[in-house]
Structures are given as C-alpha cells and as structure tokens.
Enzyme design. Structure first.
Site, PDB file in Angstrom:
ATOM      1  CE  LYS A 112      -4.401  -1.638   1.793  1.00 37.29           C
ATOM      2  NZ  LYS A 112      -5.532  -1.375   2.699  1.00 37.29           N
ATOM      3  CE  LYS A 196      -5.596  -7.691  -1.357  1.00 39.34           C
ATOM      4  NZ  LYS A 196      -5.848  -7.822   0.034  1.00 39.34           N
ATOM      5  CE  LYS A 199     -13.433  -3.950   0.425  1.00 37.06           C
ATOM      6  NZ  LYS A 199     -12.285  -3.793   1.263  1.00 37.06           N
TER       7      LYS A 199
HETATM    8  P1  AMP Z   1     -10.162  -6.009   2.700  1.00 36.75           P
HETATM    9  O1  AMP Z   1     -10.826  -5.808   1.392  1.00 36.75           O
HETATM   10  O2  AMP Z   1      -8.698  -5.749   2.582  1.00 36.75           O
HETATM   11  O3  AMP Z   1     -10.807  -5.306   3.831  1.00 36.75           O
HETATM   12  O4  AMP Z   1     -10.281  -7.566   2.996  1.00 36.75           O
HETATM   13  C1  AMP Z   1     -11.392  -8.173   3.623  1.00 36.75           C
HETATM   14  C2  AMP Z   1     -11.205  -9.668   3.663  1.00 36.75           C
HETATM   15  O5  AMP Z   1     -11.221 -10.198   2.338  1.00 36.75           O
HETATM   16  C3  AMP Z   1      -9.881 -10.123   4.260  1.00 36.75           C
HETATM   17  O6  AMP Z   1     -10.096 -11.271   5.036  1.00 36.75           O
HETATM   18  C4  AMP Z   1      -9.029 -10.425   3.073  1.00 36.75           C
HETATM   19  O7  AMP Z   1      -8.069 -11.418   3.353  1.00 36.75           O
HETATM   20  C5  AMP Z   1     -10.033 -10.930   2.063  1.00 36.75           C
HETATM   21  N1  AMP Z   1      -9.591 -10.605   0.703  1.00 36.75           N
HETATM   22  C6  AMP Z   1      -9.395  -9.377   0.182  1.00 36.75           C
HETATM   23  N2  AMP Z   1      -9.019  -9.437  -1.093  1.00 36.75           N
HETATM   24  C7  AMP Z   1      -8.971 -10.756  -1.406  1.00 36.75           C
HETATM   25  C8  AMP Z   1      -8.653 -11.480  -2.590  1.00 36.75           C
HETATM   26  N3  AMP Z   1      -8.317 -10.861  -3.721  1.00 36.75           N
HETATM   27  N4  AMP Z   1      -8.709 -12.836  -2.541  1.00 36.75           N
HETATM   28  C9  AMP Z   1      -9.064 -13.462  -1.415  1.00 36.75           C
HETATM   29  N5  AMP Z   1      -9.381 -12.848  -0.269  1.00 36.75           N
HETATM   30  C10 AMP Z   1      -9.347 -11.510  -0.253  1.00 36.75           C
END
Ligand code: AMP
Ligand code: TRP
Length: 329
Positions: A112, A196, A199
């Site tokens: 990040k 990865k 969003k």
């Molecule tokens: P975040 O969007 O960073 O708040 O992530 C929320 C949850 O989604 C966390 O448990 C992440 O590990 C999971 N996560 C986010 N992006 C991915 C992705 N591309 N593939 C699998 N898990 C994800």
C-alpha cells in the site's frame, strides 16, 4: 459456551468477489458453530485517503451487504468499528508494545505504501488497530483471506508478549488462530494475475464488485486477460490468468477444478467465460436483491446500533483489563 470468532472488512469500496470468496462467504457458515462478531472496520479504511461522503456511504453499504449475504443479526454481532471507542484506545496500548521493525515488515504495508504519494503514520501502525480488534473480543479464531496471515501471526506474537510482560503468570489475552479458505484461495485481478483483486484498484475492470449489475459482470469477465495457449488448464505458472478464473469458478460452483477443466476440454475460452459470467451473476443476484431492501428501510440502523451496544460491553471490559495490567488506570 461457544468460542468466539471475529472478523472485519474495510469499507474502502464495495466488496469484490475476492472478498466474498476469500473471507465473507465463510462468515455465514461459521456463525452457527461460533459466537461470531463481524465488524465494518472504517477506522482501518482511513489509513489511506478516503472521500468522506463515500466512506460514510460505503460503511452503511457494507453493513447491509453482511446481512444480505446471510449473516444473521439474531445470531451474530454486526457493528461499525468507530461506534466502539475501545478499538482506537486499545490500538495505542498495542502500538507501544510493537516494534517499528515488525510493522515495516508487513507486506500489506509495503504494497500500500508503494501506491501512496505520501504515507500516513496510520498506514504503518494499522496492524496495532487490527490486533486490538481481535484481542478486545477474546477471539479464538479469525476467518480471513490468505493475505492477512502475516497480521494474524503478528497478533499471536503480540499476545505472547503482552501476557509475558504484564500477565504476571496469567494469560490476560487470548491467542487467536486464523481460519483460512481451504485451498488458500487468493483471487487475483482480472487484468493482471500477478496482483490480488482489490476493491480499491484504480482499474475497475480488474475486479467484480458484489453490487455490479449483471451486464457489467458479463463485460468484465469477457474482457478478463487470458493467454495465447487457448486451453482451459490449471497451471499457476504458465496460465496464471486462466487458473485464477478456474479458482473463481470452482469456488462459486463448489466444484473441483479438475471437473471444470474436463468439462471445457478442447473448447477454448469463450464458453468457459460465458458460463463463469452466468455463475457469478447467479451468485450475486439474490444478495443484491436483499441489499436494496435493507438500504431503503430502517432495520439496518437498528441492527448496527444493537451490535455496537453488545460490542461495547465486551470490548470495554477487555480494555480495562489491559489498562489495569499496564498500570495506567
Ligand atoms: P479487505 O478488502 O482488505 O478489507 O479484505 C477483507 C477480507 O477479504 C480479508 O479477510 C481479506 O483477506 C479478504 N480478501 C481481500 N481481497 C482478497 C482477494 N483478492 N482474494 C481473497 N481474499 C481476499
Ligand atoms: N486488515 C483486514 C484487511 O485488510 C481487515 C481487518 C481489520 C480485520 N481488522 C480485522 C480482519 C480484524 C480480521 C480481524 O482485510
């Protein structure tokens, strides 16, 4: 008594199918076995710049999506992080017991930070806030995607250290364990399989959001990058993009990758992509329908208010325990 689990998602945009497959889908199944607490971690989101209006909307929207996906407010606690002041308070105590070196080693920080023109101090100390989220609820398990492993390990190290420094022989805090998706699924960007799916990606074609209209989903899947080999085949090295699509397919259909590969043998990518698009639309359609209802009604506010009351009670007790052990209260 059931053991407790805790997890959180940042309202930094609308969750993608990566979030759904990697974490949120599992939240629903776990709520029967455990006492589950699911948080909209809006204080995490501001470690990078956010548009205030959008952040407010996304916070409400994510709480609605939790419920629309199947998290039952009668079984689980759903709340917004900033409604419970103990999180920010605990983060300070925790920061004072973490090393800068440990924080600088976090790959999420490095990734990040590389994308920011100016890096906030909060981006570096972010894991302290996450450690707090988990320990405040004495969570035994934390369901998260693969990418959060390092943060969970840091939490475990912190708990050992805190108990050793301040516990006088007792375990003041519970040492949590991560629960990760079975095949270690990390959903990758549809445009660049080395990154990865996120969003907050600038390129909206790289991710599918849970609130994308069917037409958009179809377009995004059709324009997902593949390769010139032209065979649906699982090979993360040589066919990383197609392998990523296969993993999404397998996860949404609950089928094995092998059986999908077999089905599309000798057919190129067209039919495979069409069916994946259809499967994705079918997965999100009922979620979207429930979501629209929640966003239009009054129930949502009552649910998060009730969630915050319950969360506050648990968290403030743990915070008092930490403060007292450290001699500052
Ligand atoms: P975040 O969007 O960073 O708040 O992530 C929320 C949850 O989604 C966390 O448990 C992440 O590990 C999971 N996560 C986010 N992006 C991915 C992705 N591309 N593939 C699998 N898990 C994800
Ligand atoms: N750091 C997590 C992410 O970026 C979100 C998160 C914050 C979280 N606090 C948490 C996940 C506590 C599990 C438990 O995905």
């Amino acid at each position: 008594m059931k053991q407790r689990i805790f997890s959180g998602v940042q309202p930094s945009g609308t969750p993608t199918i990566g979030n759904y497959i990697g974490a949120m889908k599992g939240f629903v199944d776990l709520q029967d076995k455990y006492e589950a607490i699911y948080c909209v971690v809006n204080q995490h989101a501001i470690t990078v710049p956010q548009n205030p209006k959008e952040l407010k909307h996304n916070t409400k929207s994510l709480a609605a999506l939790y419920i629309a996906m199947g998290i039952d407010p009668d079984k689980s606690i759903i709340f917004v992080q900033s409604d419970v002041p103990a999180h920010a308070q605990a983060a300070w105590l925790i920061q004072c017991n973490l090393g800068i070196g440990e924080l600088e080693r976090m790959t999420q920080y490095k990734d990040k930070a590389a994308k920011q023109e100016s890096i906030s101090a909060g981006l570096l100390t972010y894991p302290a806030l996450m450690v707090g989220d988990i320990v405040l609820y004495d969570a035994a398990y934390v369901p998260v995607g693969d990418d959060q492993k390092q943060h969970i390990e840091l939490t475990r190290d912190f708990v050992d250290r805190f108990n050793y420094r301040f516990g006088q022989g007792k375990d003041l805090l519970v040492k949590p364990e991560g629960i990760y998706p079975k095949n270690g699924t990390r959903v990758m960007s549809l445009q660049d399989p080395t990154r990865k799916m996120s969003k907050s990606d600038d390129n909206v074609r790289s991710f599918i959001s849970l609130l994308d209209p069917p037409k958009t989903i179809i377009k995004k899947i059709k324009s997902a990058v593949t390769d010139s080999i032209g065979e649906v085949h699982y090979d993360v090295e040589k066919q990383s993009a197609v392998s990523n699509l296969l993993e999404i397919y397998a996860s949404l259909s609950q089928r094995s990758i092998d059986s999908i590969v077999e089905e599309y043998q000798g057919q190129g990518y067209g039919a495979f992509k069409n069916d994946l698009a259809e499967l994705t639309v079918e997965t999100v359609a009922p979620i979207q329908e429930r979501y629209e209802k929640l966003m239009a009604g009054n129930d949502l506010q009552d649910i998060v208010t009730d969630g915050a009351t319950k969360a506050n009670k648990i968290a403030s007790e743990t915070l008092a325990r930490m403060e007292s052990a450290m001699g500052i209260h």
